[in-house]
Design a protein around this motif. Structure first.
Motif, PDB file in Angstrom:
ATOM      1  N   ASP A 157       0.325  -0.691  11.000  1.00 20.63           N
ATOM      2  CA  ASP A 157       0.597  -1.985  11.618  1.00 20.63           C
ATOM      3  C   ASP A 157       2.089  -2.232  11.811  1.00 20.63           C
ATOM      4  O   ASP A 157       2.487  -2.933  12.742  1.00 20.63           O
ATOM      5  N   ILE A 158       2.908  -1.699  10.923  1.00 18.13           N
ATOM      6  CA  ILE A 158       4.355  -1.947  10.964  1.00 18.13           C
ATOM      7  C   ILE A 158       5.099  -0.625  10.796  1.00 18.13           C
ATOM      8  O   ILE A 158       5.814  -0.406   9.808  1.00 18.13           O
ATOM      9  N   PRO A 159       4.963   0.306  11.735  1.00 18.26           N
ATOM     10  CA  PRO A 159       5.541   1.646  11.565  1.00 18.26           C
ATOM     11  C   PRO A 159       7.057   1.656  11.461  1.00 18.26           C
ATOM     12  O   PRO A 159       7.616   2.505  10.759  1.00 18.26           O
ATOM     13  N   ILE A 160       7.737   0.738  12.146  1.00 22.89           N
ATOM     14  CA  ILE A 160       9.198   0.747  12.088  1.00 22.89           C
ATOM     15  C   ILE A 160       9.675   0.351  10.690  1.00 22.89           C
ATOM     16  O   ILE A 160      10.565   0.990  10.120  1.00 22.89           O
ATOM     17  N   GLN A 161       9.086  -0.696  10.130  1.00 20.24           N
ATOM     18  CA  GLN A 161       9.475  -1.103   8.782  1.00 20.24           C
ATOM     19  C   GLN A 161       9.204   0.009   7.774  1.00 20.24           C
ATOM     20  O   GLN A 161      10.007   0.250   6.863  1.00 20.24           O
ATOM     21  N   TRP A 162       8.080   0.696   7.932  1.00 22.24           N
ATOM     22  CA  TRP A 162       7.773   1.800   7.016  1.00 22.24           C
ATOM     23  C   TRP A 162       8.730   2.977   7.217  1.00 22.24           C
ATOM     24  O   TRP A 162       9.117   3.641   6.255  1.00 22.24           O
ATOM     25  N   ALA A 163       9.111   3.261   8.449  1.00 25.30           N
ATOM     26  CA  ALA A 163      10.055   4.354   8.693  1.00 25.30           C
ATOM     27  C   ALA A 163      11.400   4.055   8.035  1.00 25.30           C
ATOM     28  O   ALA A 163      12.031   4.935   7.439  1.00 25.30           O
ATOM     29  N   LEU A 164      11.843   2.811   8.133  1.00 26.59           N
ATOM     30  CA  LEU A 164      13.087   2.433   7.469  1.00 26.59           C
ATOM     31  C   LEU A 164      12.956   2.561   5.950  1.00 26.59           C
ATOM     32  O   LEU A 164      13.844   3.095   5.283  1.00 26.59           O
ATOM     33  N   ALA A 165      11.840   2.077   5.410  1.00 24.52           N
ATOM     34  CA  ALA A 165      11.638   2.139   3.958  1.00 24.52           C
ATOM     35  C   ALA A 165      11.544   3.576   3.462  1.00 24.52           C
ATOM     36  O   ALA A 165      12.013   3.897   2.363  1.00 24.52           O
ATOM     37  N   ASP A 166      10.933   4.461   4.261  1.00 24.46           N
ATOM     38  CA  ASP A 166      10.785   5.854   3.858  1.00 24.46           C
ATOM     39  C   ASP A 166      12.118   6.589   3.805  1.00 24.46           C
ATOM     40  O   ASP A 166      12.259   7.588   3.091  1.00 24.46           O
ATOM     41  N   ASN A 167      13.097   6.118   4.569  1.00 27.58           N
ATOM     42  CA  ASN A 167      14.349   6.856   4.684  1.00 27.58           C
ATOM     43  C   ASN A 167      15.534   6.155   4.030  1.00 27.58           C
ATOM     44  O   ASN A 167      16.646   6.663   4.077  1.00 27.58           O
ATOM     45  N   PHE A 168      15.298   5.005   3.442  1.00 29.02           N
ATOM     46  CA  PHE A 168      16.336   4.305   2.713  1.00 29.02           C
ATOM     47  C   PHE A 168      15.799   3.936   1.329  1.00 29.02           C
ATOM     48  O   PHE A 168      14.715   4.347   0.947  1.00 29.02           O
ATOM     49  N   VAL A 169      16.560   3.177   0.588  1.00 30.47           N
ATOM     50  CA  VAL A 169      16.144   2.721  -0.734  1.00 30.47           C
ATOM     51  C   VAL A 169      15.215   1.522  -0.562  1.00 30.47           C
ATOM     52  O   VAL A 169      15.508   0.598   0.191  1.00 30.47           O
ATOM     53  N   VAL A 170      14.088   1.522  -1.256  1.00 31.27           N
ATOM     54  CA  VAL A 170      13.138   0.422  -1.204  1.00 31.27           C
ATOM     55  C   VAL A 170      13.308  -0.429  -2.458  1.00 31.27           C
ATOM     56  O   VAL A 170      13.137   0.071  -3.575  1.00 31.27           O
ATOM     57  N   GLY A 171      13.644  -1.697  -2.294  1.00 38.49           N
ATOM     58  CA  GLY A 171      13.852  -2.594  -3.426  1.00 38.49           C
ATOM     59  C   GLY A 171      12.551  -3.238  -3.860  1.00 38.49           C
ATOM     60  O   GLY A 171      12.330  -4.421  -3.567  1.00 38.49           O
ATOM     61  N   ASP A 172      11.699  -2.478  -4.574  1.00 41.73           N
ATOM     62  CA  ASP A 172      10.373  -3.006  -4.889  1.00 41.73           C
ATOM     63  C   ASP A 172      10.396  -4.031  -6.015  1.00 41.73           C
ATOM     64  O   ASP A 172       9.371  -4.662  -6.302  1.00 41.73           O
ATOM     65  N   MET A 173      11.532  -4.224  -6.659  1.00 42.65           N
ATOM     66  CA  MET A 173      11.655  -5.311  -7.639  1.00 42.65           C
ATOM     67  C   MET A 173      12.743  -6.304  -7.219  1.00 42.65           C
ATOM     68  O   MET A 173      13.235  -7.088  -8.034  1.00 42.65           O
ATOM     69  N   TYR A 174      13.091  -6.261  -5.953  1.00 45.97           N
ATOM     70  CA  TYR A 174      14.067  -7.222  -5.428  1.00 45.97           C
ATOM     71  C   TYR A 174      13.382  -8.578  -5.275  1.00 45.97           C
ATOM     72  O   TYR A 174      12.293  -8.674  -4.721  1.00 45.97           O
ATOM     73  N   THR A 218       0.812  -1.222   0.000  1.00 37.97           N
ATOM     74  CA  THR A 218       0.000   0.000   0.000  1.00 37.97           C
ATOM     75  C   THR A 218       0.847   1.275   0.000  1.00 37.97           C
ATOM     76  O   THR A 218       0.295   2.370   0.043  1.00 37.97           O
ATOM     77  N   MET A 219       2.168   1.146  -0.065  1.00 40.98           N
ATOM     78  CA  MET A 219       3.042   2.331  -0.044  1.00 40.98           C
ATOM     79  C   MET A 219       2.957   3.077  -1.374  1.00 40.98           C
ATOM     80  O   MET A 219       2.930   2.462  -2.439  1.00 40.98           O
ATOM     81  N   ALA A 220       2.929   4.389  -1.305  1.00 36.05           N
ATOM     82  CA  ALA A 220       2.888   5.207  -2.519  1.00 36.05           C
ATOM     83  C   ALA A 220       4.227   5.156  -3.236  1.00 36.05           C
ATOM     84  O   ALA A 220       5.290   5.138  -2.609  1.00 36.05           O
ATOM     85  N   GLY A 221       4.170   5.149  -4.561  1.00 38.00           N
ATOM     86  CA  GLY A 221       5.374   5.276  -5.359  1.00 38.00           C
ATOM     87  C   GLY A 221       6.162   4.006  -5.568  1.00 38.00           C
ATOM     88  O   GLY A 221       7.265   4.058  -6.121  1.00 38.00           O
ATOM     89  N   VAL A 222       5.640   2.857  -5.157  1.00 33.01           N
ATOM     90  CA  VAL A 222       6.344   1.602  -5.368  1.00 33.01           C
ATOM     91  C   VAL A 222       5.500   0.706  -6.265  1.00 33.01           C
ATOM     92  O   VAL A 222       4.326   0.970  -6.519  1.00 33.01           O
ATOM     93  N   ARG A 223       6.113  -0.363  -6.735  1.00 34.09           N
ATOM     94  CA  ARG A 223       5.366  -1.327  -7.544  1.00 34.09           C
ATOM     95  C   ARG A 223       4.609  -2.269  -6.617  1.00 34.09           C
ATOM     96  O   ARG A 223       4.956  -3.437  -6.445  1.00 34.09           O
TER      97      ARG A 223
END
Length: 424
Positions: free
Chosen positions: A141-158, A48-53
């Protein structure tokens, strides 16, 4: 600093920590920390994150005009719908997050996951794995994981290295290979290929899943290059240090570099201390304990973030701790939730005290989800067991979901190294 609770405060605290560290180029990086968690799909966390695949992917795979999100059902699931869509796990709100912390899911074995992949259509997750496979969390539900993803590179095709269980993927992580035929290794070096959680010496019928593994690992390349490296793990490492899958590490003499760096390792407290004082090796591997692995039923919701101050000019640490009920499986396979914390020795030993434990239950009443499909969630474990019974060539060593969880215990060697044990 006091623990920060809630999405906004957790995100703000984490950002304030990581924003202290700046680098102009790769040449400014002194330390690399490698940390792999367990059995969570990208869309399950970040769909549900904006801007990712994610669920709004503009280039979504279509199967004969049908979006890949529409997962095929069959008559054993329901006769009321042809497809089931991704669904929000915590749809009931309230304290439902505490229930989903104890959520059991499908398996990640070679057989079930390739059946779900379905020769590239990727639309059999409900029928050949579990409807839970397409359940998802949201940011709250998972604010820590989202905080990390918001401030680092998100590998949406990893992608995972192997469409299979834990061990082949961690072996790929540590060596770049599962010794598939046609690769640079020889069949005598094990694997051929290594596709499931086999840790029994010898090969499966047909000459694959050969164990132990013998080809050269990344750690050994570090040794050759003079690069400092270290595994950090505690006695409870959920059997996730796959350097222990390799014969050269198993046979390494106590005190040798392979033994000290890759087999025995140093404690997680040592990692925290070295990170705080700037003495980490050039490459660090973190192996998490069972309850912090995020492997179902050890789920990530309800975390708290604590900032650990460091000295001047040193990176600070973000330490994430579990804040909620522990979820355990008793030896009889029943899902339980303790009324009070259970000592670690009892959690991982054969003599787990059943006194403070009571059965945990998940009641699913999702509007619009067919009742037969919900019933499937309760019976698909039995269906997986039937699948395994029909595959005698793999039955001994794949899909150890139940056995691994029911036998979750540590077998610490007298010399201090962590002896292997199976899990999914």
């Amino acid at each position: 600093m006091a623990p920060a609770r809630g999405l906004g405060s957790a995100s703000a605290t984490l950002f304030s920590i990581i924003s202290l560290v700046k680098a102009g180029s790769l040449k400014d990086i002194d330390h690399v920390v490698l940390f792999m968690q367990e059995n969570r799909a990208f869309d399950h966390y970040f769909g549900t994150m904006a801007g990712v695949r994610g669920f709004s992917d503009a280039n979504l795979q279509m199967n004969d005009g049908v979006p890949v999100w529409k997962q095929i059902t069959d008559s054993s699931l329901t006769t009321a719908a042809d497809y089931v869509n991704p669904w929000y796990i915590n749809y009931l709100g309230g304290n439902w997050t505490e229930a989903t912390q104890c959520m059991l899911t499908g398996t990640n074995s070679w057989y079930e996951n390739h059946a779900a992949w379905n020769d590239g259509t990727n639309d059999h997750w409900a029928v050949d794995n579990s409807p839970y496979s397409i359940g998802f969390y949201k940011q709250q539900d998972i604010p820590i994981q989202w905080a990390l993803a918001d401030n680092f590179v998100v590998g949406d095709m990893y992608q995972e290295g192997v469409v299979a269980a834990t061990n082949p993927n961690r072996v790929t992580w540590l060596s770049g290979s599962i010794n598939a035929p046609g690769g640079p290794q020889t069949p005598s070096e094990g694997g051929n290929p290594y596709i499931d959680n086999n840790i029994t010496p010898g090969c499966e019928s047909g000459g694959f899943n050969c164990y132990p593994l013998k080809w050269k690992t990344v750690g050994e390349f570090y040794e050759d290059a003079g690069t400092t490296w270290q595994v950090f793990q505690d006695a409870d490492n959920f059997d996730d240090n796959s350097y222990a899958r390799f014969e050269q590490f198993q046979n390494a003499a106590p005190g040798s570099s392979l033994y000290s760096r890759g087999m025995k390792g140093l404690t997680l407290d040592t990692f925290y201390a070295q990170a705080a004082n700037g003495t980490l090796p050039e490459v660090s591997y973190i192996v998490a304990p069972m309850e912090l692995s995020e492997h179902p039923p050890y789920s990530p919701p309800r975390r708290r973030l604590a900032a650990v101050p460091g000295g001047p000019g040193r990176a600070q640490l973000a330490q994430v701790q579990q804040d909620g009920p522990h979820c355990l499986l008793r030896r009889d396979g029943r899902l339980v939730r303790p009324r009070r914390p259970v000592p670690l020795a009892k959690r991982h030993g054969r003599r787990m005290d059943p006194g403070p434990l009571r059965p945990g239950r998940l009641h699913l009443h999702r509007p619009g989800l067919p009742a037969a499909l919900l019933h499937r969630l309760a019976v698909d474990a039995q269906r997986r067991r039937l699948h395994r019974a029909q595959r005698p060539q793999l039955a001994n060593h794949v899909c150890r979901e139940v056995a691994g969880r029911k036998g979750a215990q540590r077998h610490d060697r007298p010399d201090g190294a962590v002896a292997p044990q199976p899990h999914v």
